[in-house]
Scaffold this active site. Sequence first.
Site, PDB file in Angstrom:
ATOM      1  N   CYS A 141     105.486 -22.133  45.653  1.00  0.00           N
ATOM      2  CA  CYS A 141     105.350 -20.872  45.940  1.00  0.00           C
ATOM      3  C   CYS A 141     103.934 -20.348  45.564  1.00  0.00           C
ATOM      4  O   CYS A 141     103.499 -20.421  44.425  1.00  0.00           O
ATOM      5  CB  CYS A 141     106.273 -19.857  45.237  1.00  0.00           C
ATOM      6  N   HIS A 189     112.706 -19.208  52.930  1.00  0.00           N
ATOM      7  CA  HIS A 189     111.899 -18.924  51.706  1.00  0.00           C
ATOM      8  C   HIS A 189     110.978 -17.587  51.732  1.00  0.00           C
ATOM      9  O   HIS A 189     111.134 -16.728  50.538  1.00  0.00           O
ATOM     10  CB  HIS A 189     110.790 -20.205  51.317  1.00  0.00           C
ATOM     11  N   GLU A 190     110.381 -17.283  52.805  1.00  0.00           N
ATOM     12  CA  GLU A 190     109.601 -16.199  53.166  1.00  0.00           C
ATOM     13  C   GLU A 190     110.456 -14.979  53.243  1.00  0.00           C
ATOM     14  O   GLU A 190     110.156 -13.698  52.862  1.00  0.00           O
ATOM     15  CB  GLU A 190     108.636 -16.208  54.386  1.00  0.00           C
ATOM     16  N   HIS A 193     111.601 -13.705  50.001  1.00  0.00           N
ATOM     17  CA  HIS A 193     110.360 -12.637  49.635  1.00  0.00           C
ATOM     18  C   HIS A 193     110.838 -11.191  49.901  1.00  0.00           C
ATOM     19  O   HIS A 193     110.482 -10.247  49.136  1.00  0.00           O
ATOM     20  CB  HIS A 193     109.041 -12.869  49.898  1.00  0.00           C
TER      21      HIS A 193
END
Length: 204
Positions: A141, A189-190, A193
């Site tokens: 990351c 993954h994004e 966030h």
Amino acid sequence: MKKTLAILITAAAALVAAVSCGTTVPLTMTKAEAALINGSPDIMRILSVDNEADLAVLRTGSSNFNVQDLNTAEYAKLADKLVKTLQSTDGGVGLAAPQVGINRRVVAVMRVDKEGEPIEVYPNIRIEEMRGEMEPGGEGCLSVPDQRGDVMRYRDITIVYTDINSDRLDQPREIREDVSGFAAVIFQHEVDHLDGIIFTDKLQ
């Protein structure tokens, strides 16, 4: 003739009213967000978990843009700067707005599943469906320096996001897209966030 003219005037007034209703939605973007977007260089600073103030932003859930927000110069600048910032990294394949200090649901993703691997921006994104079995895969990351590890992810998902090219500014349509393989991993993954989740929370 007068009756026809009156009908046309009434119809025109109704159209104006309808358009006005679609363009008077108040902005939700804050002055602080606009100032950060306008005041930052094209290559924005990427927040780090090593910084306490940065970590507080990274751990905060993000909110959607409304119709008016998506039609501002600030949104266009943010989208452009997300792309340029991601392009400036060494091997980065995705970047979420919270990573540059903006807690809004928008991400830039390198579409490794498309010819030329273009970087595309997805406003108001969410994952609607995840299919199949989860599989482990190595991740890192940009906000977590010098750390990598295996994370369980789905390899087949459906994403939903707002179409900013819609011809109806007052009612933009949502786009649904099936994504598979490594591209699906990047999106997960994004989107994590955007919910205040960092990949280290899911390390095996």
